[in-house]
Every structure is written in C-alpha cells, then in structure tokens.
Design a protein around this motif. Sequence first.
Motif, PDB file in Angstrom:
ATOM      1  N   UNK A 149     -15.671 -15.997   5.261  1.00  0.00           N
ATOM      2  CA  UNK A 149     -15.749 -15.208   6.483  1.00  0.00           C
ATOM      3  C   UNK A 149     -17.076 -14.483   6.482  1.00  0.00           C
ATOM      4  N   UNK A 150     -17.768 -14.554   7.605  1.00  0.00           N
ATOM      5  CA  UNK A 150     -19.036 -13.856   7.753  1.00  0.00           C
ATOM      6  C   UNK A 150     -18.735 -12.425   8.173  1.00  0.00           C
ATOM      7  N   UNK A 151     -19.043 -11.432   7.318  1.00  0.00           N
ATOM      8  CA  UNK A 151     -18.695 -10.051   7.663  1.00  0.00           C
ATOM      9  C   UNK A 151     -19.482  -9.534   8.860  1.00  0.00           C
ATOM     10  N   UNK A 152     -20.612 -10.165   9.195  1.00  0.00           N
ATOM     11  CA  UNK A 152     -21.411  -9.712  10.326  1.00  0.00           C
ATOM     12  C   UNK A 152     -20.971 -10.340  11.643  1.00  0.00           C
ATOM     13  N   UNK A 153     -20.069 -11.311  11.615  1.00  0.00           N
ATOM     14  CA  UNK A 153     -19.606 -11.983  12.820  1.00  0.00           C
ATOM     15  C   UNK A 153     -18.341 -11.283  13.322  1.00  0.00           C
ATOM     16  N   UNK A 154     -18.442 -10.562  14.458  1.00  0.00           N
ATOM     17  CA  UNK A 154     -17.275  -9.804  14.938  1.00  0.00           C
ATOM     18  C   UNK A 154     -16.144 -10.694  15.445  1.00  0.00           C
ATOM     19  N   UNK A 155     -16.391 -11.981  15.656  1.00  0.00           N
ATOM     20  CA  UNK A 155     -15.330 -12.857  16.141  1.00  0.00           C
ATOM     21  C   UNK A 155     -14.416 -13.325  15.024  1.00  0.00           C
ATOM     22  N   UNK A 156     -14.850 -13.183  13.787  1.00  0.00           N
ATOM     23  CA  UNK A 156     -14.044 -13.624  12.646  1.00  0.00           C
ATOM     24  C   UNK A 156     -13.389 -12.421  11.978  1.00  0.00           C
ATOM     25  N   UNK A 157     -12.064 -12.327  12.052  1.00  0.00           N
ATOM     26  CA  UNK A 157     -11.404 -11.199  11.370  1.00  0.00           C
ATOM     27  C   UNK A 157     -11.440 -11.411   9.859  1.00  0.00           C
ATOM     28  N   UNK A 158     -11.758 -10.344   9.149  1.00  0.00           N
ATOM     29  CA  UNK A 158     -11.772 -10.412   7.685  1.00  0.00           C
ATOM     30  C   UNK A 158     -10.330 -10.315   7.192  1.00  0.00           C
ATOM     31  N   UNK A 159      -9.911 -11.275   6.413  1.00  0.00           N
ATOM     32  CA  UNK A 159      -8.573 -11.278   5.857  1.00  0.00           C
ATOM     33  C   UNK A 159      -8.633 -10.676   4.454  1.00  0.00           C
ATOM     34  N   UNK A 160      -7.728  -9.743   4.152  1.00  0.00           N
ATOM     35  CA  UNK A 160      -7.788  -9.127   2.832  1.00  0.00           C
ATOM     36  C   UNK A 160      -7.428 -10.129   1.735  1.00  0.00           C
ATOM     37  N   UNK A 161      -8.041  -9.926   0.588  1.00  0.00           N
ATOM     38  CA  UNK A 161      -7.711 -10.763  -0.558  1.00  0.00           C
ATOM     39  C   UNK A 161      -6.315 -10.407  -1.043  1.00  0.00           C
ATOM     40  N   UNK A 162      -5.789 -11.228  -1.940  1.00  0.00           N
ATOM     41  CA  UNK A 162      -4.448 -10.961  -2.482  1.00  0.00           C
ATOM     42  C   UNK A 162      -4.417  -9.615  -3.197  1.00  0.00           C
ATOM     43  N   UNK A 163      -5.470  -9.301  -3.947  1.00  0.00           N
ATOM     44  CA  UNK A 163      -5.499  -8.023  -4.663  1.00  0.00           C
ATOM     45  C   UNK A 163      -5.647  -6.848  -3.699  1.00  0.00           C
ATOM     46  N   UNK A 164      -6.368  -7.042  -2.604  1.00  0.00           N
ATOM     47  CA  UNK A 164      -6.492  -5.962  -1.617  1.00  0.00           C
ATOM     48  C   UNK A 164      -5.142  -5.692  -0.958  1.00  0.00           C
ATOM     49  N   UNK A 165      -4.423  -6.741  -0.624  1.00  0.00           N
ATOM     50  CA  UNK A 165      -3.098  -6.571  -0.030  1.00  0.00           C
ATOM     51  C   UNK A 165      -2.138  -5.925  -1.038  1.00  0.00           C
ATOM     52  N   UNK A 166      -2.217  -6.343  -2.295  1.00  0.00           N
ATOM     53  CA  UNK A 166      -1.385  -5.761  -3.345  1.00  0.00           C
ATOM     54  C   UNK A 166      -1.710  -4.283  -3.517  1.00  0.00           C
ATOM     55  N   UNK A 167      -2.993  -3.961  -3.534  1.00  0.00           N
ATOM     56  CA  UNK A 167      -3.407  -2.566  -3.692  1.00  0.00           C
ATOM     57  C   UNK A 167      -2.881  -1.712  -2.550  1.00  0.00           C
ATOM     58  N   UNK A 168      -2.909  -2.229  -1.341  1.00  0.00           N
ATOM     59  CA  UNK A 168      -2.380  -1.475  -0.198  1.00  0.00           C
ATOM     60  C   UNK A 168      -0.878  -1.238  -0.361  1.00  0.00           C
ATOM     61  N   UNK A 169      -0.145  -2.254  -0.794  1.00  0.00           N
ATOM     62  CA  UNK A 169       1.297  -2.074  -1.019  1.00  0.00           C
ATOM     63  C   UNK A 169       1.559  -1.018  -2.094  1.00  0.00           C
ATOM     64  N   UNK A 170       0.768  -1.059  -3.157  1.00  0.00           N
ATOM     65  CA  UNK A 170       0.941  -0.087  -4.249  1.00  0.00           C
ATOM     66  C   UNK A 170       0.582   1.311  -3.759  1.00  0.00           C
ATOM     67  N   UNK A 171      -0.515   1.424  -2.992  1.00  0.00           N
ATOM     68  CA  UNK A 171      -0.895   2.737  -2.451  1.00  0.00           C
ATOM     69  C   UNK A 171       0.235   3.321  -1.612  1.00  0.00           C
ATOM     70  N   UNK A 172       0.878   2.477  -0.811  1.00  0.00           N
ATOM     71  CA  UNK A 172       1.999   2.952   0.012  1.00  0.00           C
ATOM     72  C   UNK A 172       3.160   3.428  -0.863  1.00  0.00           C
ATOM     73  N   UNK A 173       3.462   2.683  -1.914  1.00  0.00           N
ATOM     74  CA  UNK A 173       4.557   3.070  -2.812  1.00  0.00           C
ATOM     75  C   UNK A 173       4.242   4.378  -3.528  1.00  0.00           C
ATOM     76  N   UNK A 174       3.008   4.527  -3.992  1.00  0.00           N
ATOM     77  CA  UNK A 174       2.607   5.764  -4.668  1.00  0.00           C
ATOM     78  C   UNK A 174       2.664   6.925  -3.684  1.00  0.00           C
ATOM     79  N   UNK A 175       2.175   6.697  -2.466  1.00  0.00           N
ATOM     80  CA  UNK A 175       2.174   7.763  -1.461  1.00  0.00           C
ATOM     81  C   UNK A 175       3.597   8.184  -1.094  1.00  0.00           C
ATOM     82  N   UNK A 176       4.513   7.223  -0.967  1.00  0.00           N
ATOM     83  CA  UNK A 176       5.917   7.563  -0.676  1.00  0.00           C
ATOM     84  C   UNK A 176       6.516   8.401  -1.802  1.00  0.00           C
TER      85      UNK A 176
END
Length: 178
Positions: free
Chosen positions: A54-81
């Motif tokens: 994915x070209x980060x400078x191309x606004x037409x292409x949405x950046x998809x999070x990596x598996x670790x980024x998605x995992x980190x977000x889930x963990x952040x939510x669990x820690x925050x709860x």
Amino acid sequence: MPVPRPASRRLVLGSALAGVAGTTACSLDSLDPSPDDPTYTPTTSPTGEGSDEVDPDDPTEPAEPSADEALTLRVRRAVARTEATTAAAVRRHPALAGDLGPLTDLHRAHLRELGGPVRGAAAPEPPGGRRAARAGAVRAEARLQRTLLAAATEAESGPLALLLATMAASVAQHREVL
C-alpha cells in the motif's frame, strides 16, 4: 522418602515466560525465504507493477493494519477496560485504593507502552459493596492476564510477544498480592 512440594504459581509462570522468551528469541530473518528457495514467490516485480504493498501517500488506498497492529489495538482495549474497572472500584470505594491503586497505575503504564489509551473503554459501574467491587476487579485482572498470555502467543513480532508476556507476568505478580 520426602514428598515433593507442588510447584508454586510463580515457578509455573516464570517457566511459561521463559518458554515464550525462548521461542521469541529466534531470528525472524531466518524465516524469510531466499530467491534460491523453490517455493519463493515474490510479491512485487522489479518495476513495482503488481505490488501488494500500500502506498501511504496515495489517499485512494486505505492502509490496512498489520496483524500485530490489530492485536495491539485489541490488547490496548482490554487493558483500558481493566484499568477503567479498577479505577471505578477505587472511585466508588476509596478504601480499595491501597489494593487496586497500583494496578490502575500499572495499566496506565502498559497503555503508554502499547501506544496510548483508547477511547470508549468505560467500565460498568462496580457493584455496591466493597467486597463485590474488589472481587469484580480481581476477575477483570484474571481476564486481562489470560488475554495478555494469549496475545503473546499470537504476536508475530518477537519483541511484541515478549512485551505482552512481560505484561502478563506483571499482572500475575500484582494479582498474587491481592
């Protein structure tokens, strides 16, 4: 003949952490196939055509999070709860600050380490009685510890796996004194 002592919780957890640390210590470079490998299939051509990147400078292409980024977000939510749960229990029952205050501080430090707090992590109002509020916070801590351990085994990055396993161990140590 002496009777062997059962393994302590700390010994079991320490052994599990050592195992996670040992498995994450391998070099990820050794897992990358070389062009000489018959199963190697490049994802990009030398000209860049057909690229899966994915070209980060191309606004037409949405950046998809990596598996670790998605995992980190889930963990952040669990820690925050969990942090919200312990903080709510302390607000409702200030006498619990001695027991639960260090956990709230711990979760805030873990959130900083994982990239900061997340929105929408409000915890339900703790039960009315002090014992019930404390028990609810203890259950939330146990859930978080399991979540962190599972996430450590799911992480693709060795450093992230080690960080999550270390966080799980920290929660376990705090739970031990509750």
